[in-house]
Design an enzyme around this catalytic site. Structure first.
Site, mmCIF file in Angstrom:
data_model
loop_
_atom_site.group_PDB
_atom_site.id
_atom_site.type_symbol
_atom_site.label_atom_id
_atom_site.label_comp_id
_atom_site.label_asym_id
_atom_site.label_seq_id
_atom_site.Cartn_x
_atom_site.Cartn_y
_atom_site.Cartn_z
ATOM 1 N N HIS A 69 -92.132 67.711 -72.144
ATOM 2 C CA HIS A 69 -93.293 68.406 -72.706
ATOM 3 C C HIS A 69 -94.053 69.126 -71.611
ATOM 4 O O HIS A 69 -94.068 68.698 -70.444
ATOM 5 C CB HIS A 69 -94.217 67.440 -73.452
ATOM 6 C CG HIS A 69 -94.892 66.405 -72.590
ATOM 7 N ND1 HIS A 69 -96.120 66.593 -72.029
ATOM 8 C CD2 HIS A 69 -94.491 65.162 -72.208
ATOM 9 C CE1 HIS A 69 -96.464 65.515 -71.338
ATOM 10 N NE2 HIS A 69 -95.493 64.630 -71.423
ATOM 11 N N ASP A 71 -97.348 70.261 -72.528
ATOM 12 C CA ASP A 71 -98.767 70.076 -72.823
ATOM 13 C C ASP A 71 -99.335 68.971 -71.956
ATOM 14 O O ASP A 71 -98.608 68.064 -71.515
ATOM 15 C CB ASP A 71 -99.000 69.798 -74.308
ATOM 16 C CG ASP A 71 -98.376 68.491 -74.780
ATOM 17 O OD1 ASP A 71 -97.217 68.222 -74.410
ATOM 18 O OD2 ASP A 71 -99.037 67.754 -75.534
ATOM 19 N N ASP A 102 -97.314 64.299 -65.090
ATOM 20 C CA ASP A 102 -96.958 64.109 -66.506
ATOM 21 C C ASP A 102 -97.064 65.423 -67.264
ATOM 22 O O ASP A 102 -98.115 65.757 -67.785
ATOM 23 C CB ASP A 102 -97.886 63.068 -67.111
ATOM 24 C CG ASP A 102 -97.487 62.660 -68.511
ATOM 25 O OD1 ASP A 102 -96.354 62.931 -68.912
ATOM 26 O OD2 ASP A 102 -98.336 62.064 -69.208
ATOM 27 N N GLU A 135 -96.748 66.550 -77.149
ATOM 28 C CA GLU A 135 -96.486 65.147 -76.833
ATOM 29 C C GLU A 135 -97.778 64.379 -76.595
ATOM 30 O O GLU A 135 -97.897 63.205 -76.971
ATOM 31 C CB GLU A 135 -95.585 65.043 -75.593
ATOM 32 C CG GLU A 135 -94.920 63.690 -75.417
ATOM 33 C CD GLU A 135 -95.746 62.672 -74.671
ATOM 34 O OE1 GLU A 135 -95.399 61.474 -74.713
ATOM 35 O OE2 GLU A 135 -96.760 63.041 -74.027
ATOM 36 N N GLU A 136 -98.759 65.039 -75.975
ATOM 37 C CA GLU A 136 -100.025 64.374 -75.673
ATOM 38 C C GLU A 136 -100.993 64.389 -76.855
ATOM 39 O O GLU A 136 -102.066 63.802 -76.786
ATOM 40 C CB GLU A 136 -100.700 65.054 -74.474
ATOM 41 C CG GLU A 136 -99.883 65.054 -73.192
ATOM 42 C CD GLU A 136 -99.758 63.686 -72.554
ATOM 43 O OE1 GLU A 136 -100.193 62.690 -73.172
ATOM 44 O OE2 GLU A 136 -99.214 63.611 -71.434
ATOM 45 N N GLU A 164 -89.864 61.778 -68.783
ATOM 46 C CA GLU A 164 -91.183 61.193 -68.549
ATOM 47 C C GLU A 164 -91.217 60.415 -67.231
ATOM 48 O O GLU A 164 -90.194 59.855 -66.812
ATOM 49 C CB GLU A 164 -91.546 60.237 -69.687
ATOM 50 C CG GLU A 164 -91.884 60.894 -71.002
ATOM 51 C CD GLU A 164 -93.297 61.449 -71.032
ATOM 52 O OE1 GLU A 164 -94.058 61.262 -70.048
ATOM 53 O OE2 GLU A 164 -93.644 62.073 -72.041
ATOM 54 N N HIS A 353 -102.670 61.512 -65.701
ATOM 55 C CA HIS A 353 -103.888 61.496 -66.502
ATOM 56 C C HIS A 353 -105.140 61.227 -65.672
ATOM 57 O O HIS A 353 -106.237 61.159 -66.228
ATOM 58 C CB HIS A 353 -103.807 60.483 -67.652
ATOM 59 C CG HIS A 353 -102.775 60.807 -68.684
ATOM 60 N ND1 HIS A 353 -102.800 60.276 -69.961
ATOM 61 C CD2 HIS A 353 -101.690 61.610 -68.649
ATOM 62 C CE1 HIS A 353 -101.769 60.739 -70.649
ATOM 63 N NE2 HIS A 353 -101.078 61.549 -69.869
#
Length: 381
Positions: A69, A71, A102, A135-136, A164, A353
């Site tokens: 991903h 996003d 990520d 995905e997020e 991931e 994050h």
């Protein structure tokens, strides 16, 4: 000339693709992959941007798939960052930016490995990349949408690697061969409001809810098994919305979340939760309601050819044999597992994050080298 995964990571990080914004990230990937001969298709649904890219013949029985991903989660307090969250700046051997860990670095590493493979030593087979922008977020129109489209179009992956971040300390120390499931239960207890001085004239839902929550919290769901730790139940909310100290409220709400292994299903756990609720309702005379929401079912890809191939490649490049794990939260592998065997392997994830999210720059080409080994071995078989 080989494809530089670090530069591709920088370019992706500079795309402000905070869910649900595409931010230019998928357009960038589509341009890079198209130039290498990939057939690229946007599979957008309900405003969510997704990309499907295939090199080689549709329906080839030897098709290696990758899922990732572009996003990212919101920046949060931008003033707390020491680097521009979308600047892709480098300092002291680290590349900074939201999504650097990520998982734009993982997407870049695999894309670079795949581009080099098909342009330098075209394999007898096909390579598919499925990249989502959801995905997020709610994850309703991301990888699920791509897989729905693939089914309609007759597209298929023989197996899939999800990029991931999976390693807790060092690149190569862990891969994910499965994930726990996740189900949340939302309870409402309804009684009769009244004055606290006359509790016999009321029916207190708070005490009944406390009894239910205590019962659920004390329960042992299982002891785990060879591949999974014991399932866990956590209380996440308990609330009446009652600001008064002299009023017994009419209702009370609570939420629990269960992260469960493959001993259970979301249906079996929902049935168990319903039974516990009914028992407390009968014991207390308080009315209860429950709804559930399932984020994903537990699954396991048994150790075998795919995990063995990843382990050999990781050991060759890092000197470390990855641990086979099912720990952590959910990922889009929970959707891919219904399509084909799937394993997750990527970078060290402890910075994801966070404020000043960053990735060790030297690890990106090393991850590309691991992915390249996996691809070469797969198509050499």
């Amino acid at each position: 000339m080989t494809t530089d995964p670090v530069e591709l990571t920088r370019r992706l990080v500079r795309c402000p693709s905070v869910t649900p914004e595409e931010g230019g990230a998928l357009e960038l990937l589509a341009a890079e992959l198209s130039a290498a001969g990939f057939a690229c298709t946007r599979v957008d649904r309900n405003g969510t941007a997704n990309l499907f890219a295939r090199w080689g013949a549709r329906g080839h029985p030897k098709t290696f798939g990758f899922n990732g991903h572009t996003d990212v989660v919101p920046v949060g307090d931008a003033a707390a960052w020491t680097m521009d969250p979308f600047g892709a700046e480098e300092a002291d051997g680290w590349l900074y930016g939201r999504g650097a860990t990520d998982m734009k670095s993982g997407v870049a590493a695999f894309a670079a490995a795949a581009i080099d493979l098909v342009t330098e030593t075209p394999p007898d087979g096909a390579v598919i990349l499925t990249i989502t922008g959801d995905e997020e977020g709610p994850a309703k129109d991301g990888t699920v949408a791509i897989l729905d489209w693939m089914k309609d179009q007759g597209e298929a992956m023989a197996l899939c690697l999800v990029g991931e971040p999976t390693c807790p300390k060092r690149l190569g120390d862990m891969m994910k061969i499965g994930r726990r499931g996740s189900v949340s239960a939302f309870f409402t207890a309804t009684g009769i409001q009244g004055h606290v001085a006359y509790p016999h004239k009321a029916a207190n839902p708070v005490a009944a809810m406390a009894k239910l929550i205590d019962r659920l919290s004390a329960a042992v769901l299982d002891e785990g098994n060879d591949h999974f730790d014991p399932s866990t139940l956590a209380v996440t909310t308990f609330d009446t919305g009652n600001p008064a100290t002299n009023v017994i409220p009419a209702s009370c709400r609570a939420t629990v979340n269960i992260r469960f292994n493959d001993i259970h299903t979301s249906d079996s756990l929902a049935a168990w939760l319903g039974e516990q609720m009914a028992e407390v309702a009968a014991e207390t005379g308080i009315g209860f309601d429950m709804t559930t929401a399932v984020s994903g079912e537990s699954f396991l890809t048994p150790p075998g050819p795919l995990s063995d191939m990843i382990a050999r490649a990781a050991e060759a490049e890092t000197g470390i044999v990855p641990e086979l794990s099912t720990s952590g939260g959910t990922s889009d592998a929970r959707f891919v597992k219904d399509h084909c065997p799937v394993v997750e392997f990527g970078l060290v994830g402890h910075r994801m994050h966070q404020v000043d999210e960053r990735v060790e720059t030297a690890q990106i080409p090393k991850l590309k080298a691991i992915y390249a080994r996996i691809l070469r071995e797969y198509f050499a078989q």
